[in-house]
Write an enzyme that holds these catalytic residues in place. Structure first.
Site, PDB file in Angstrom:
ATOM      1  N   TYR A   1       2.825  10.094 -11.517  1.00 54.40           N
ATOM      2  CA  TYR A   1       2.128   9.138 -10.515  1.00 54.40           C
ATOM      3  C   TYR A   1       1.246   8.428 -11.307  1.00 54.40           C
ATOM      4  CZ  TYR A   1      -1.486   7.576  -7.051  1.00 54.40           C
ATOM      5  OH  TYR A   1      -2.338   7.044  -6.285  1.00 54.40           O
TER       6      TYR A   1
ATOM      7  N   ASN B   1       0.705  -1.251  -0.098  1.00 53.04           N
ATOM      8  CA  ASN B   1       0.062  -0.060  -0.078  1.00 53.04           C
ATOM      9  C   ASN B   1       0.909   1.164   0.001  1.00 53.04           C
ATOM     10  OD1 ASN B   1      -2.484   1.665   0.804  1.00 53.04           O
ATOM     11  ND2 ASN B   1      -1.025   2.001   2.436  1.00 53.04           N
TER      12      ASN B   1
ATOM     13  N   SER C   1       3.360   5.660 -12.952  1.00 58.93           N
ATOM     14  CA  SER C   1       3.988   4.535 -11.690  1.00 58.93           C
ATOM     15  C   SER C   1       2.769   3.669 -11.435  1.00 58.93           C
ATOM     16  CB  SER C   1       4.314   5.359 -10.521  1.00 58.93           C
ATOM     17  OG  SER C   1       3.244   5.777  -9.723  1.00 58.93           O
ATOM     18  N   LYS C   2       1.391   3.908 -11.558  1.00 58.31           N
ATOM     19  CA  LYS C   2       0.423   3.116 -11.031  1.00 58.31           C
ATOM     20  C   LYS C   2       0.196   1.965 -12.147  1.00 58.31           C
ATOM     21  CE  LYS C   2      -0.147   4.176  -6.922  1.00 58.31           C
ATOM     22  NZ  LYS C   2       0.045   3.068  -5.704  1.00 58.31           N
TER      23      LYS C   2
ATOM     24  N   SER D   1      -4.041   2.320  -8.833  1.00 53.20           N
ATOM     25  CA  SER D   1      -5.187   3.489  -9.202  1.00 53.20           C
ATOM     26  C   SER D   1      -5.579   3.446 -10.546  1.00 53.20           C
ATOM     27  CB  SER D   1      -4.230   4.816  -8.994  1.00 53.20           C
ATOM     28  OG  SER D   1      -4.858   5.907  -9.270  1.00 53.20           O
TER      29      SER D   1
HETATM   30  P1  NAD Z   1      -0.870   8.328   2.580  1.00 52.32           P
HETATM   31  O1  NAD Z   1       0.199   9.282   2.273  1.00 52.32           O
HETATM   32  O2  NAD Z   1      -1.866   8.831   3.679  1.00 52.32           O
HETATM   33  O3  NAD Z   1      -0.345   6.995   3.140  1.00 52.32           O
HETATM   34  C1  NAD Z   1       0.867   6.470   2.523  1.00 52.32           C
HETATM   35  C2  NAD Z   1       1.904   5.773   3.713  1.00 52.32           C
HETATM   36  O4  NAD Z   1       2.978   5.253   2.999  1.00 52.32           O
HETATM   37  C3  NAD Z   1       2.217   6.872   4.416  1.00 52.32           C
HETATM   38  O5  NAD Z   1       2.003   6.421   5.965  1.00 52.32           O
HETATM   39  C4  NAD Z   1       3.524   7.086   4.347  1.00 52.32           C
HETATM   40  O6  NAD Z   1       4.417   7.517   5.448  1.00 52.32           O
HETATM   41  C5  NAD Z   1       3.936   5.688   3.818  1.00 52.32           C
HETATM   42  N1  NAD Z   1       5.188   5.709   2.914  1.00 52.32           N
HETATM   43  C6  NAD Z   1       5.456   6.563   1.968  1.00 52.32           C
HETATM   44  N2  NAD Z   1       6.733   6.197   1.290  1.00 52.32           N
HETATM   45  C7  NAD Z   1       7.100   5.181   2.274  1.00 52.32           C
HETATM   46  C8  NAD Z   1       8.467   4.339   1.948  1.00 52.32           C
HETATM   47  N3  NAD Z   1       9.345   4.614   1.217  1.00 52.32           N
HETATM   48  N4  NAD Z   1       8.566   3.286   2.795  1.00 52.32           N
HETATM   49  C9  NAD Z   1       7.612   2.977   3.709  1.00 52.32           C
HETATM   50  N5  NAD Z   1       6.263   3.845   3.814  1.00 52.32           N
HETATM   51  C10 NAD Z   1       6.232   4.777   2.931  1.00 52.32           C
HETATM   52  O7  NAD Z   1      -1.701   8.020   1.310  1.00 52.32           O
HETATM   53  P2  NAD Z   1      -3.122   7.228   0.908  1.00 52.32           P
HETATM   54  O8  NAD Z   1      -3.951   8.094   0.365  1.00 52.32           O
HETATM   55  O9  NAD Z   1      -3.366   6.498   2.084  1.00 52.32           O
HETATM   56  O10 NAD Z   1      -2.545   6.069  -0.133  1.00 52.32           O
HETATM   57  C11 NAD Z   1      -2.348   4.933   0.069  1.00 52.32           C
HETATM   58  C12 NAD Z   1      -1.975   3.913  -1.262  1.00 52.32           C
HETATM   59  O11 NAD Z   1      -3.175   4.192  -2.055  1.00 52.32           O
HETATM   60  C13 NAD Z   1      -0.850   4.634  -2.026  1.00 52.32           C
HETATM   61  O12 NAD Z   1      -0.122   3.411  -2.883  1.00 52.32           O
HETATM   62  C14 NAD Z   1      -1.808   5.564  -3.211  1.00 52.32           C
HETATM   63  O13 NAD Z   1      -0.879   5.787  -4.375  1.00 52.32           O
HETATM   64  C15 NAD Z   1      -3.112   4.807  -3.129  1.00 52.32           C
HETATM   65  N6  NAD Z   1      -4.114   5.546  -3.972  1.00 52.32           N
HETATM   66  C16 NAD Z   1      -4.776   6.660  -3.135  1.00 52.32           C
HETATM   67  C17 NAD Z   1      -5.505   7.395  -3.598  1.00 52.32           C
HETATM   68  C18 NAD Z   1      -6.293   8.490  -2.761  1.00 52.32           C
HETATM   69  O14 NAD Z   1      -6.833   9.162  -3.250  1.00 52.32           O
HETATM   70  N7  NAD Z   1      -6.159   8.789  -1.499  1.00 52.32           N
HETATM   71  C19 NAD Z   1      -6.103   6.896  -4.691  1.00 52.32           C
HETATM   72  C20 NAD Z   1      -5.808   5.879  -5.280  1.00 52.32           C
HETATM   73  C21 NAD Z   1      -4.754   5.183  -5.099  1.00 52.32           C
END
Ligand code: NAD
Length: 263
Positions: free
Chosen positions: A169, A102, A172-173, A156
Site C-alpha cells: 500500500y 480519493n 503505491s502511495k 498517505s
Molecule cells: P474507504 O474504503 O472507506 O473508501 C474508499 C472508497 O473507494 C470506497 O467507497 C470504495 O468503494 C471506493 N473504491 C475502491 N476501489 C474503487 C475503484 N476501483 N473504482 C472506484 N471506486 C473505488 O477508504 P478511506 O479510508 O476513506 O480512504 C480514502 C482514501 O484515503 C484512499 O485513497 C486511502 O488510501 C486514503 N487514506 C486513508 C487513510 C485512512 O487511515 N483511512 C490514511 C491515509 C490515506
C-alpha cells in the site's frame, strides 16, 4: 457567481486562476464513504456542485442523495468506463473544475516475504493505475476546454514512512506522490494545478470499528503521533478544499498527520 440551478455553460470561461469556491464542479472518486464522503461534504459546504463517483453504485447513490450531490458509478481501473463517465459529467454539468482522486484500497497487507504478487497487483491497479486513468481523462477534458482546473490526489504519509506489513500500500502511495509531481509539471502550462494530501491514519467508520478507542491497535498508532491522536475525516477534508483553491501551489504533497513524520 453562477446560479447553481441555471444551465451550466458547455464551453468553459474560467479565469487564469480557475473558478472561485461556490462556482465549481467537483468530482470526488471513492466518494461514497469514509474520507471521500467528508471531502464531498466540505466542497458542498462552500457551495460547489459535487459528483460522487464510486465502484459501489448503491453506496454512491445513497451518499449523493443524502448530501445533495450527484452520483456516478465507475470503476477507476477501467479506462473506457472512466472516459465515458467524464464525458457524461461534462455533458450534465458543463465541465469539471476540480478532481479529487480519493478512491483507493488500503485493506490488503502483507510482509515483503509473504505478500502474493496478485494482491500487490490489485493495489497497484486501483491506487496507481486508477489514479492515473482518471487524471488522464479529466486532464484531457480540462486542456481541451481551456479549464484552469485543479486536481488533488489522496496519498498517505506511508509513502514516506514505512510500517512493517504495509509496504505494498505504502509504495503505491509513494507512486501517487510521484504521479502528482509528474502531472503538476506537465499540466502547469495549461493552468492546471496538481497537489496531494497525505494523511496519517484516519478514523473513518471502518477504521474506528476495527480500532475501538482504548484498543491496543489504536494506542499503538496514537503513540507514533506527536499530537497524540489519529485524524478525523474532518481534519483531512479542509486540506483538500484548501489545495483545490490555492492558486500558486502545485506539485506538493501536504501531510495531515499530527506530526507523525517528525517522530
Ligand atoms: P474507504 O474504503 O472507506 O473508501 C474508499 C472508497 O473507494 C470506497 O467507497 C470504495 O468503494 C471506493 N473504491 C475502491 N476501489 C474503487 C475503484 N476501483 N473504482 C472506484 N471506486 C473505488 O477508504 P478511506 O479510508 O476513506 O480512504 C480514502 C482514501 O484515503 C484512499 O485513497 C486511502 O488510501 C486514503 N487514506 C486513508 C487513510 C485512512 O487511515 N483511512 C490514511 C491515509 C490515506
Amino acid at each position: 457567481m453562477t446560479d447553481s440551478t441555471s444551465t451550466p455553460p458547455t464551453t468553459a470561461t474560467a479565469t487564469a486562476t480557475g473558478r472561485a469556491p461556490g462556482d465549481r464542479v467537483v468530482l470526488v472518486t471513492g466518494g461514497a464513504g469514509g474520507i471521500g464522503r467528508a471531502i464531498a461534504e466540505a466542497f458542498l459546504a462552500v457551495g460547489d456542485r459535487v459528483i460522487v463517483a464510486d465502484v459501489d453504485a448503491d453506496a454512491a447513490a445513497g451518499t449523493a442523495s443524502a448530501l445533495g450531490a450527484s452520483a456516478v458509478a465507475v470503476d477507476i481501473t477501467d479506462p473506457v468506463a472512466v472516459a465515458a463517465a467524464v464525458e457524461q459529467i461534462v455533458a450534465d454539468h458543463g465541465r469539471i473544475d476540480v478532481l479529487v482522486n480519493n478512491a483507493g484500497i488500503l485493506s490488503v497487507h502483507g510482509m515483503l516475504t509473504e505478500l502474493r504478487p496478485e494482491d500487490y497487483e490489485r493495489i497497484v491497479r486501483v491506487n496507481i493505475l486508477g489514479t492515473f486513468t482518471v487524471t488522464q481523462a479529466v486532464a484531457r477534458r480540462m486542456t481541451a476546454d481551456g479549464v484552469h482546473g485543479s486536481i488533488v490526489n489522496i496519498s498517505s504519509i506511508g509513502g514516506r514512512q514505512p510500517t512493517p506489513g504495509m509496504g505494498a500500500y505504502e509504495s503505491s502511495k509513494a507512486a501517487v506522490d510521484s504521479l502528482t509531481r509528474w502531472a503538476a509539471i506537465e499540466l502547469a502550462g495549461a493552468g492546471i494545478r496538481v497537489n496531494a494530501v497525505a494523511p496519517g491514519p484516519v478514523l473513518t467508520p471502518m477504521l474506528r470499528a476495527g480500532m475501538p478507542e482504548g484498543s491496543p491497535a489504536r494506542e499503538a498508532w496514537a503513540s507514533r503521533i506527536p499530537l497524540g491522536r489519529l485524524a478525523e475525516v474532518d481534519d483531512v477534508a479542509p486540506a483538500v478544499v484548501f489545495l483545490a483553491g490555492a492558486h500558486h501551489i502545485t506539485g506538493v504533497s501536504l501531510a495531515v498527520d499530527g506530526g507523525q513524520l517528525l517522530a
